[in-house]
Design a protein around this motif. Structure first.
Motif, PDB file in Angstrom:
ATOM      1  N   VAL A   1       0.844  -1.199   0.000  1.00  9.16           N
ATOM      2  CA  VAL A   1       0.000   0.000   0.000  1.00  9.16           C
ATOM      3  C   VAL A   1       0.878   1.248   0.000  1.00  9.16           C
ATOM      4  CG1 VAL A   1      -1.803   1.276   1.210  1.00  9.16           C
ATOM      5  CG2 VAL A   1      -1.889  -1.223   1.134  1.00  9.16           C
ATOM      6  N   ASN A   2       1.985   1.221   0.734  1.00  6.66           N
ATOM      7  CA  ASN A   2       2.925   2.348   0.702  1.00  6.66           C
ATOM      8  C   ASN A   2       3.509   2.534  -0.700  1.00  6.66           C
ATOM      9  OD1 ASN A   2       2.558   2.882   3.423  1.00  6.66           O
ATOM     10  ND2 ASN A   2       4.334   1.674   4.073  1.00  6.66           N
ATOM     11  N   LEU A   3       3.779   1.432  -1.384  1.00  5.79           N
ATOM     12  CA  LEU A   3       4.293   1.522  -2.748  1.00  5.79           C
ATOM     13  C   LEU A   3       3.234   2.100  -3.687  1.00  5.79           C
ATOM     14  CD1 LEU A   3       6.552   1.017  -4.776  1.00  5.79           C
ATOM     15  CD2 LEU A   3       5.760  -1.364  -4.975  1.00  5.79           C
ATOM     16  N   LEU A   4       1.990   1.759  -3.460  1.00  6.54           N
ATOM     17  CA  LEU A   4       0.895   2.347  -4.238  1.00  6.54           C
ATOM     18  C   LEU A   4       0.877   3.862  -4.073  1.00  6.54           C
ATOM     19  CD1 LEU A   4      -1.851   2.250  -5.810  1.00  6.54           C
ATOM     20  CD2 LEU A   4      -2.957   1.925  -3.560  1.00  6.54           C
ATOM     21  N   VAL A   5       0.957   4.323  -2.830  1.00  4.95           N
ATOM     22  CA  VAL A   5       0.971   5.764  -2.568  1.00  4.95           C
ATOM     23  C   VAL A   5       2.176   6.414  -3.243  1.00  4.95           C
ATOM     24  CG1 VAL A   5       1.196   7.515  -0.756  1.00  4.95           C
ATOM     25  CG2 VAL A   5      -0.329   5.546  -0.411  1.00  4.95           C
ATOM     26  N   GLU A   6       3.316   5.765  -3.173  1.00  5.98           N
ATOM     27  CA  GLU A   6       4.532   6.308  -3.791  1.00  5.98           C
ATOM     28  C   GLU A   6       4.370   6.450  -5.306  1.00  5.98           C
ATOM     29  OE1 GLU A   6       8.993   4.659  -4.718  1.00  5.98           O
ATOM     30  OE2 GLU A   6       8.164   4.235  -2.725  1.00  5.98           O
ATOM     31  N   ARG A   7       3.843   5.429  -5.951  1.00  5.92           N
ATOM     32  CA  ARG A   7       3.679   5.475  -7.403  1.00  5.92           C
ATOM     33  C   ARG A   7       2.693   6.571  -7.808  1.00  5.92           C
ATOM     34  NH1 ARG A   7       7.836   3.427  -7.664  1.00  5.92           N
ATOM     35  NH2 ARG A   7       8.411   1.394  -8.508  1.00  5.92           N
ATOM     36  N   LEU A   8       1.602   6.685  -7.098  1.00  7.28           N
ATOM     37  CA  LEU A   8       0.626   7.720  -7.425  1.00  7.28           C
ATOM     38  C   LEU A   8       1.170   9.117  -7.123  1.00  7.28           C
ATOM     39  CD1 LEU A   8      -2.661   6.011  -6.172  1.00  7.28           C
ATOM     40  CD2 LEU A   8      -1.933   6.347  -8.534  1.00  7.28           C
ATOM     41  N   SER A   9       1.976   9.221  -6.076  1.00  2.00           N
ATOM     42  CA  SER A   9       2.611  10.500  -5.751  1.00  2.00           C
ATOM     43  C   SER A   9       3.544  10.939  -6.877  1.00  2.00           C
ATOM     44  CB  SER A   9       3.376  10.378  -4.431  1.00  2.00           C
ATOM     45  OG  SER A   9       3.969  11.601  -4.076  1.00  2.00           O
ATOM     46  N   ASN A  10       4.269   9.974  -7.442  1.00  2.00           N
ATOM     47  CA  ASN A  10       5.148  10.288  -8.572  1.00  2.00           C
ATOM     48  C   ASN A  10       4.349  10.789  -9.770  1.00  2.00           C
ATOM     49  OD1 ASN A  10       7.368   9.472  -7.092  1.00  2.00           O
ATOM     50  ND2 ASN A  10       7.435   7.417  -7.981  1.00  2.00           N
ATOM     51  N   MET A  11       3.163  10.243  -9.959  1.00  2.00           N
ATOM     52  CA  MET A  11       2.327  10.681 -11.076  1.00  2.00           C
ATOM     53  C   MET A  11       1.865  12.118 -10.878  1.00  2.00           C
ATOM     54  SD  MET A  11       0.010   7.341 -12.010  1.00  2.00           S
ATOM     55  CE  MET A  11      -0.597   8.095 -13.519  1.00  2.00           C
ATOM     56  N   VAL A  12       1.530  12.467  -9.641  1.00  2.00           N
ATOM     57  CA  VAL A  12       1.132  13.850  -9.358  1.00  2.00           C
ATOM     58  C   VAL A  12       2.326  14.793  -9.590  1.00  2.00           C
ATOM     59  CG1 VAL A  12       0.366  15.450  -7.560  1.00  2.00           C
ATOM     60  CG2 VAL A  12      -0.672  13.176  -7.726  1.00  2.00           C
ATOM     61  N   ASP A  13       3.491  14.408  -9.093  1.00  2.00           N
ATOM     62  CA  ASP A  13       4.676  15.253  -9.238  1.00  2.00           C
ATOM     63  C   ASP A  13       5.075  15.444 -10.700  1.00  2.00           C
ATOM     64  OD1 ASP A  13       4.888  15.573  -6.508  1.00  2.00           O
ATOM     65  OD2 ASP A  13       6.271  13.889  -6.247  1.00  2.00           O
ATOM     66  N   SER A  14       4.832  14.435 -11.520  1.00  2.00           N
ATOM     67  CA  SER A  14       5.241  14.520 -12.925  1.00  2.00           C
ATOM     68  C   SER A  14       4.118  14.971 -13.845  1.00  2.00           C
ATOM     69  CB  SER A  14       5.755  13.152 -13.395  1.00  2.00           C
ATOM     70  OG  SER A  14       4.732  12.180 -13.283  1.00  2.00           O
ATOM     71  N   SER A  15       3.042  15.482 -13.261  1.00  2.81           N
ATOM     72  CA  SER A  15       1.917  15.929 -14.082  1.00  2.81           C
ATOM     73  C   SER A  15       2.326  17.115 -14.949  1.00  2.81           C
ATOM     74  CB  SER A  15       0.730  16.308 -13.193  1.00  2.81           C
ATOM     75  OG  SER A  15       1.096  17.321 -12.275  1.00  2.81           O
ATOM     76  N   SER A  16       1.661  17.249 -16.066  1.00  2.00           N
ATOM     77  CA  SER A  16       1.993  18.320 -17.015  1.00  2.00           C
ATOM     78  C   SER A  16       1.468  19.655 -16.500  1.00  2.00           C
ATOM     79  CB  SER A  16       1.372  18.022 -18.374  1.00  2.00           C
ATOM     80  OG  SER A  16      -0.042  18.060 -18.289  1.00  2.00           O
ATOM     81  N   PRO A  17       2.034  20.771 -16.980  1.00  2.00           N
ATOM     82  CA  PRO A  17       1.544  22.098 -16.573  1.00  2.00           C
ATOM     83  C   PRO A  17       0.054  22.271 -16.843  1.00  2.00           C
ATOM     84  CG  PRO A  17       3.643  22.297 -17.726  1.00  2.00           C
ATOM     85  CD  PRO A  17       3.223  20.865 -17.850  1.00  2.00           C
ATOM     86  N   ALA A  18      -0.434  21.640 -17.891  1.00  2.00           N
ATOM     87  CA  ALA A  18      -1.848  21.781 -18.230  1.00  2.00           C
ATOM     88  C   ALA A  18      -2.761  21.152 -17.180  1.00  2.00           C
ATOM     89  CB  ALA A  18      -2.121  21.146 -19.590  1.00  2.00           C
ATOM     90  N   GLU A  19      -2.207  20.229 -16.400  1.00  2.00           N
ATOM     91  CA  GLU A  19      -3.020  19.545 -15.395  1.00  2.00           C
ATOM     92  C   GLU A  19      -3.052  20.289 -14.064  1.00  2.00           C
ATOM     93  OE1 GLU A  19      -2.993  14.867 -15.873  1.00  2.00           O
ATOM     94  OE2 GLU A  19      -0.935  15.625 -15.936  1.00  2.00           O
TER      95      GLU A  19
ATOM     96  N   GLU B   1       5.426  -2.099  -9.080  1.00  2.00           N
ATOM     97  CA  GLU B   1       6.812  -1.764  -9.401  1.00  2.00           C
ATOM     98  C   GLU B   1       6.942  -1.317 -10.855  1.00  2.00           C
ATOM     99  OE1 GLU B   1      11.085  -4.097  -9.666  1.00  2.00           O
ATOM    100  OE2 GLU B   1       9.558  -4.802  -8.252  1.00  2.00           O
ATOM    101  N   ASN B   2       6.211  -1.988 -11.748  1.00  2.00           N
ATOM    102  CA  ASN B   2       6.298  -1.675 -13.176  1.00  2.00           C
ATOM    103  C   ASN B   2       5.173  -0.761 -13.658  1.00  2.00           C
ATOM    104  OD1 ASN B   2       8.559  -3.413 -13.495  1.00  2.00           O
ATOM    105  ND2 ASN B   2       7.189  -5.182 -13.598  1.00  2.00           N
ATOM    106  N   SER B   3       4.264  -0.409 -12.734  1.00  2.00           N
ATOM    107  CA  SER B   3       3.104   0.423 -13.091  1.00  2.00           C
ATOM    108  C   SER B   3       2.360  -0.157 -14.288  1.00  2.00           C
ATOM    109  CB  SER B   3       3.541   1.858 -13.394  1.00  2.00           C
ATOM    110  OG  SER B   3       4.164   2.430 -12.272  1.00  2.00           O
ATOM    111  N   ASN B   4       2.202  -1.483 -14.280  1.00  2.00           N
ATOM    112  CA  ASN B   4       1.532  -2.145 -15.391  1.00  2.00           C
ATOM    113  C   ASN B   4       1.119  -3.548 -14.953  1.00  2.00           C
ATOM    114  OD1 ASN B   4       0.466  -2.545 -17.908  1.00  2.00           O
ATOM    115  ND2 ASN B   4       2.387  -2.283 -19.021  1.00  2.00           N
ATOM    116  N   TYR B   5       0.203  -4.133 -15.713  1.00  2.57           N
ATOM    117  CA  TYR B   5      -0.231  -5.484 -15.398  1.00  2.57           C
ATOM    118  C   TYR B   5       0.844  -6.506 -15.751  1.00  2.57           C
ATOM    119  CZ  TYR B   5      -5.035  -3.782 -14.880  1.00  2.57           C
ATOM    120  OH  TYR B   5      -6.155  -3.128 -14.454  1.00  2.57           O
ATOM    121  N   HIS B   6       1.060  -7.452 -14.847  1.00  7.08           N
ATOM    122  CA  HIS B   6       1.863  -8.630 -15.184  1.00  7.08           C
ATOM    123  C   HIS B   6       1.100  -9.379 -16.283  1.00  7.08           C
ATOM    124  CE1 HIS B   6       3.335 -12.766 -14.778  1.00  7.08           C
ATOM    125  NE2 HIS B   6       4.419 -12.269 -14.202  1.00  7.08           N
ATOM    126  N   PRO B   7       1.797  -9.984 -17.263  1.00  8.25           N
ATOM    127  CA  PRO B   7       1.095 -10.694 -18.340  1.00  8.25           C
ATOM    128  C   PRO B   7       0.069 -11.697 -17.835  1.00  8.25           C
ATOM    129  CG  PRO B   7       3.425 -10.523 -18.858  1.00  8.25           C
ATOM    130  CD  PRO B   7       3.265  -9.981 -17.467  1.00  8.25           C
TER     131      PRO B   7
END
Length: 514
Positions: free
Chosen positions: A159-177, A215-221
């Protein structure tokens, strides 16, 4: 002369065969409607005459919604096929699923639960009660509240890793967002992230290794394959209703889906074998099973068959409930604020966000419970067969071998059982709702059994609640959420193929404002 005879007789014979088939099906339909033992059960004549409307609804994914409409028209006891009755009546839970001395068991219908040739029977597919009880006894120690205490660090880590990944998405959001105040924000489809975290948790707790979705921000096959499994099972069951056509109908199932099914089984066997060949430093779900296997409670085939289904049951269902919860919360900001304030009231210290502390939060539990009511991950309980001696369900006497099912989706949205039944109202689950002056006092809570009842009550109920509370609590503590205009999802529009289909639930996220 011979050629003339063939020319004359083949069309005649073909016509005679066709006429005979049409006559047979017509007479059979008339019998089902007017002379069958279930003729007195309310329901549309088209569904009572033949299985075809039932099968068509299954294949379209509209089954639970079609049945809900029929229940509203015909009542809580509904004939949905020549030999099947659906119930949207609370007493049906115990009548069908509960077991006690002197009451023969309502066994699972083999149409849905007989395993494919490449598979072996497991906990969820076992029809024989004694076989099921033996496997459940071996599996239970890994799902107790005591086991959960030792599993909490694993759940916390993901769950902490989930928060970390989503936090990275917020930090890397585009100026338009960015919002109007220039604060970083991101538009995110939150739905797959719930799958990522629940699959990673269950993978680690079951096999000692994660699927690495977060970890990969994607579905395992393999996880991607799992999403097709309910649709595959629905098509197989539809074919089995007509055994004489089964081989033909089965060929209509795309080869790609059949290959996915084989790949799914192969992945289970491979991971179970790896887990059985090494020791883990901490207890997981598999640990007590391997110890108990010295008493021959579960064979390797039993373990493979059980975990093939448990991977989905232990992950996808929880993710569905969380997705539904978030979808309703962003559409009801007043409740979003209420539960967010409650979670943040635990304080700034990360160590205070524990399973024990979250278990005591009234609004958090109310929000999750209301989400389970409206977004139930298992929309209907698959058919059981009335014992040979006959049985009584919701006051209706039924002949042996009659198929009976429970329509949870219908019952949990029925205005006969719930005040303002179609609305998301978490306060119906607060302690004050039990007071006579409450508008929710007359809610029939017996209609709500999201984890089933009886000997087959959900084995992972404690794990599911732990995941839902911790994931929701940590997300609301870390982020501010809101709906995105024009990207609203109507949960009621989602199709169902045994499980609920998944569509994007787009949210706007910012780092939490303190």
């Amino acid at each position: 002369m011979e050629a003339t005879w063939l020319t004359f007789t083949w069309p005649t014979m073909a016509g005679a065969v066709l006429f005979s088939l049409v006559t047979y099906f017509l007479l059979r339909a008339l019998y089902n409607i007017y002379f069958h033992p279930l003729k007195g059960i309310p329901g549309p004549k088209t569904w009572s005459a033949t299985r075809l409307p039932y099968i068509w609804a299954l294949l379209r994914g509209s089954f639970v919604h079609d049945i809900q409409k029929l229940h509203r028209r015909y009542g809580p006891v509904l004939r949905i096929a020549p030999d099947e009755v659906a119930f949207a009546e609370p007493s049906a839970w115990n009548d069908i699923l509960q077991s006690y001395p002197g009451k023969p068991a309502f066994l699972k219908d083999p149409t849905w639960w007989t395993t494919q040739r490449i598979h072996t029977e497991g906990l969820l597919t076992a029809i024989d009660p004694e076989r099921h009880a033996r496997m459940r006894k071996a599996l239970t120690p890994g799902f107790t509240t005591r086991a959960l205490r030792s599993q909490e660090p694993v759940i916390q880590r993901y769950v902490n890793l989930l928060v970390e990944r989503l936090s990275n998405m917020v930090d890397s959001s585009s100026p338009a967002e960015k919002d109007t105040g220039g604060v970083a924000a991101a538009e995110v489809d939150i739905s797959p992230w719930f799958n990522f975290v629940t699959f990673d948790i269950f993978g680690d707790l079951s096999f000692g290794e994660s699927f690495h979705c977060l970890e990969n921000s994607n579905y395992h096959p393999w996880v991607a394959i799992l999403f097709h499994t309910p649709a595959m099972a629905t098509k197989v069951a539809a074919a089995r209703f007509y055994p004489w056509l089964e081989s033909v109908l089965f060929k209509l199932i795309p080869r790609s889906l059949r290959k996915m099914q084989r790949d799914h089984w192969g992945q289970v066997v491979e991971r179970v074998e790896r887990r059985m060949n090494y020791e883990v430093e901490r207890e997981d779900i598999m640990s007590p099973i391997l110890r108990e296997n010295t008493k021959n409670q579960m064979s390797v085939d039993d373990i493979n068959g059980s975990f093939m289904a448990l991977v989905i049951a232990g992950s996808e269902t929880t993710a569905t409930a969380l997705t539904g919860m978030m979808n309703y919360l962003i559409q009801n900001p007043q409740y979003l604020k209420q539960v967010t304030d409650e979670v943040r009231g635990l304080g700034q210290d990360e160590q205070q966000i524990t399973l024990d502390s979250l278990r005591e939060l009234k609004w958090l539990n109310a929000v999750l419970t209301e989400a389970l009511r409206l977004c139930t991950p298992i929309p209907w309980i698959l058919p059981r067969r009335v014992p040979e001696s006959g049985g009584v369900v919701a006051g209706v006497t039924l002949a042996g071998q009659t198929l009976v099912s429970i329509q949870a989706y219908t019952m949990q949205r029925d205005s006969n059982h719930w005040h303002r039944a179609e609305e998301f109202l978490p306060e119906r689950w607060l302690p004050d709702a039990n007071k006579p002056e409450s508008e929710f006092y007359t809610d029939n809570k017996e209609a709500f059994q999201p984890f089933s009842v009886g000997p087959r009550v959900c084995l992972g109920i404690h794990l599911a609640w732990a995941e839902m509370r911790l994931i929701t609590g940590k997300l609301l503590r870390a982020f501010d959420f809101e709906a995105v205009e024009g990207k609203r999802l109507e949960w009621e529009s989602l199709k169902t193929f045994m499980l609920v289909e998944r569509k994007p639930v787009v949210v706007r996220m910012r780092h939490a404002s303190r």
